[in-house]
Design a protein around this motif. Structure first.
Motif, short mmCIF file in Angstrom:
data_model
loop_
_atom_site.label_atom_id
_atom_site.label_comp_id
_atom_site.label_asym_id
_atom_site.label_seq_id
_atom_site.Cartn_x
_atom_site.Cartn_y
_atom_site.Cartn_z
N GLY A 10 34.34 25.52 27.65
CA GLY A 10 32.77 24.97 27.89
C GLY A 10 32.59 23.65 27.35
O GLY A 10 33.22 23.04 26.91
N GLY A 33 38.76 31.44 31.89
CA GLY A 33 38.16 31.17 33.19
C GLY A 33 39.11 30.31 34.16
O GLY A 33 40.25 30.13 33.94
N GLY A 37 34.21 24.08 31.93
CA GLY A 37 32.88 24.19 32.18
C GLY A 37 32.09 25.29 31.60
O GLY A 37 30.94 25.17 31.29
N VAL A 40 28.50 26.21 32.59
CA VAL A 40 27.87 25.16 33.45
C VAL A 40 28.83 25.30 34.83
O VAL A 40 29.89 24.74 34.76
N CYS A 169 21.27 37.05 31.53
CA CYS A 169 20.44 36.52 32.66
C CYS A 169 20.95 37.16 34.03
O CYS A 169 22.23 36.64 34.11
N ASP A 285 26.88 26.18 21.88
CA ASP A 285 25.38 26.25 21.73
C ASP A 285 24.85 27.10 20.89
O ASP A 285 23.78 27.03 20.38
C1 LIG Z 1 21.99 31.35 34.00
C2 LIG Z 1 21.86 30.38 32.92
C3 LIG Z 1 21.28 29.40 33.20
C4 LIG Z 1 21.10 28.13 32.34
N1 LIG Z 1 20.29 26.97 32.51
C5 LIG Z 1 20.44 26.19 31.63
C6 LIG Z 1 19.93 24.86 31.98
O1 LIG Z 1 19.22 24.70 32.97
N2 LIG Z 1 19.69 23.76 30.87
C7 LIG Z 1 20.67 23.96 30.13
O2 LIG Z 1 20.94 22.75 29.10
N3 LIG Z 1 21.29 24.79 29.47
C8 LIG Z 1 21.30 26.18 30.43
N4 LIG Z 1 21.99 27.13 30.17
C9 LIG Z 1 22.67 27.20 28.81
C10 LIG Z 1 24.07 26.47 29.03
O3 LIG Z 1 24.84 26.75 30.10
C11 LIG Z 1 24.81 26.70 27.68
O4 LIG Z 1 23.91 26.22 26.81
C12 LIG Z 1 26.22 25.95 27.46
O5 LIG Z 1 26.85 26.03 28.74
C13 LIG Z 1 27.05 26.63 26.35
O6 LIG Z 1 28.12 25.94 26.31
P1 LIG Z 1 29.32 26.34 25.40
O7 LIG Z 1 30.60 25.69 25.38
O8 LIG Z 1 28.78 26.79 24.10
O9 LIG Z 1 29.68 28.00 25.90
P2 LIG Z 1 30.41 28.55 27.23
O10 LIG Z 1 29.96 27.59 28.26
O11 LIG Z 1 30.02 29.84 27.40
O12 LIG Z 1 31.97 28.51 26.97
C14 LIG Z 1 32.94 29.15 26.30
C15 LIG Z 1 33.93 29.20 27.07
O13 LIG Z 1 34.72 30.06 26.42
C16 LIG Z 1 35.71 30.62 27.41
N5 LIG Z 1 36.20 32.08 26.84
C17 LIG Z 1 35.55 33.16 26.43
N6 LIG Z 1 36.28 34.24 25.71
C18 LIG Z 1 37.40 33.61 25.73
C19 LIG Z 1 38.53 34.13 25.26
N7 LIG Z 1 38.68 35.30 24.76
N8 LIG Z 1 39.56 33.50 25.61
C20 LIG Z 1 39.49 32.41 26.23
N9 LIG Z 1 38.50 31.75 26.62
C21 LIG Z 1 37.37 32.47 26.38
C22 LIG Z 1 34.72 30.84 28.80
O14 LIG Z 1 35.62 30.91 29.54
C23 LIG Z 1 33.90 29.73 28.59
O15 LIG Z 1 34.42 28.79 29.31
C24 LIG Z 1 22.04 28.38 30.95
C25 LIG Z 1 22.86 29.24 30.95
C26 LIG Z 1 22.94 30.26 31.87
C27 LIG Z 1 24.08 31.32 31.80
#
Ligand SMILES: Cc1cc2nc3c(=O)[nH]c(=O)nc-3n(C[C@H](O)[C@H](O)[C@H](O)COP(=O)(O)OP(=O)(O)OC[C@H]3O[C@@H](n4cnc5c(N)ncnc54)[C@H](O)[C@@H]3O)c2cc1C
Length: 316
Positions: A10, A33, A37, A40, A169, A285
């Motif tokens: 992500g 996945g 992303g 996102v 959500c 995040d």
């Molecule tokens: C419906 C919704 C609306 C949103 N709207 C907004 C917005 O408008 N603006 C904004 O700024 N933010 C928004 N957000 C929040 C934003 O999407 C997140 O803050 C951000 O994308 C998080 O990134 P991350 O890398 O921390 O986590 P994630 O994007 O969750 O990445 C984690 C990754 O880990 C992988 N993963 C999980 N478990 C495992 C495992 N066991 N083995 C291998 N891979 C694994 C997943 O596949 C994923 O790709 C929204 C989120 C959602 C769900």
């Protein structure tokens, strides 16, 4: 032995990997996945596309603002002037492009579901089903409530992780053959807290119908997070039609998605966690807040910390 393994591609994992790559370190990212992303993302169905996760991104700090400028310069992002007067940016032609562009040139292994991470001689064992590999350093970026499943409920960080809260959500995606009454509608107290005309974002393909993404608020989402997608469509679609002022015979497509860990309600309050040996990092995040920029900041901070604590020769 992998020098640096990043679990999760992500925004946090990608930001971490990009910063390491700039310093000449080549980490390997593992993600369960189909595409980089994480939250996102974009769903395609019946020839229509929907940004069913993050709706747009914003930048408050100069670092992430520079990333968005780079993405805009390559045509992968554009400003979305949806009438709020706020500086909102979307991926073009879809939100998933942001992750795709950031993953370019990185070693990302998709479809790799990590089941556990255990200490091993000189580092860590990363287990995925029956397979296993060894890594000297591991950076975990999965949502906080899913970390315990990887490290074990007895891990010393379990209590701190347990204090992080992430709201679900429920998201409805609909294609409707009727004129659109608005571009976006934010109504935090309504069951449909956010409605966006997805097809009005810049760079979207022309469609015969108007595409909509509607997100339920946290109370409705928590009450129905275990409902099947078909049951969610049955509940949420009439609400969307009512808010848009259209009759159900105009609906051409409707699907729903359940995000169990969507947005952070109570963050950790620090950019990441690191073990005493500096070989295990946790971030995402959920460390800082509810926006994509928070994920990017956490991932970048982990990379900077790794680079400042380890000898570059050990990482390369
Ligand atoms: C419906 C919704 C609306 C949103 N709207 C907004 C917005 O408008 N603006 C904004 O700024 N933010 C928004 N957000 C929040 C934003 O999407 C997140 O803050 C951000 O994308 C998080 O990134 P991350 O890398 O921390 O986590 P994630 O994007 O969750 O990445 C984690 C990754 O880990 C992988 N993963 C999980 N478990 C495992 C495992 N066991 N083995 C291998 N891979 C694994 C997943 O596949 C994923 O790709 C929204 C989120 C959602 C769900």
């Amino acid at each position: 032995m992998i020098r640096v393994a990043i679990i999760g591609a992500g925004m946090a994992g990608l930001a971490c990997a990009r910063r390491l790559a700039q310093a000449g370190v080549q980490p390997v990212l593992f993600d369960k996945g189909r595409a980089a992303g994480g939250r996102v993302s974009t769903r395609r169905s019946d020839g229509l596309q929907f940004d069913h996760g993050a709706q747009y991104v914003t930048a408050q700090g100069p670092g992430f603002a520079a990333v968005l400028r780079e993405l805009a310069a390559t045509g992968d992002a554009a400003a979305w002037l949806e009438g709020s007067g706020r500086a909102r940016v979307v991926g073009t032609p879809d939100m998933a492009t942001l992750g795709k562009a950031m993953a370019s040139g990185l070693d990302v292994r998709q479809g790799f579901h990590v089941s556990a991470i255990r200490p091993a001689d000189g580092g860590w064992q990363v287990l995925a089903g029956d397979a296993g590999l060894r890594a000297a350093r591991v950076v975990i970026t999965v949502p906080a409530p899913q970390v315990a499943g990887l490290l074990g409920a007895e891990h010393p960080w379990a209590a701190r992780l347990g204090a992080v809260r992430m709201d679900p959500c429920l998201t409805l995606m609909a294609g409707i053959a009727a004129p659109a009454p608005f571009v976006t509608r934010a109504a935090p107290d309504d069951a449909l807290a956010w409605i966006a005309q997805d097809s009005a974002k810049p760079g979207r393909p022309t469609a015969e119908v108007v595409t909509w993404v509607a997100q339920a608020g946290p109370t409705f989402s928590a009450a129905h997070v275990d409902d099947e997608p078909a049951a969610l469509v049955a509940r949420m679609l009439p609400m969307l039609c009512e808010r848009l002022g259209v009759t159900s015979d105009r609906v051409r497509h409707a699907t729903a998605h359940r995000w169990r860990y969507a947005q952070v309600a109570a963050p950790l309050g620090v950019p990441f966690l690191r073990d005493a040996g500096g070989s295990l990092y946790l971030g995402g995040d959920w460390c800082l807040g509810r926006r994509v920029e928070d994920a990017w900041t956490s991932g970048t901070a982990m990379a900077d910390d790794l680079l400042s604590h380890a000898l570059l020769a050990q990482l390369r």
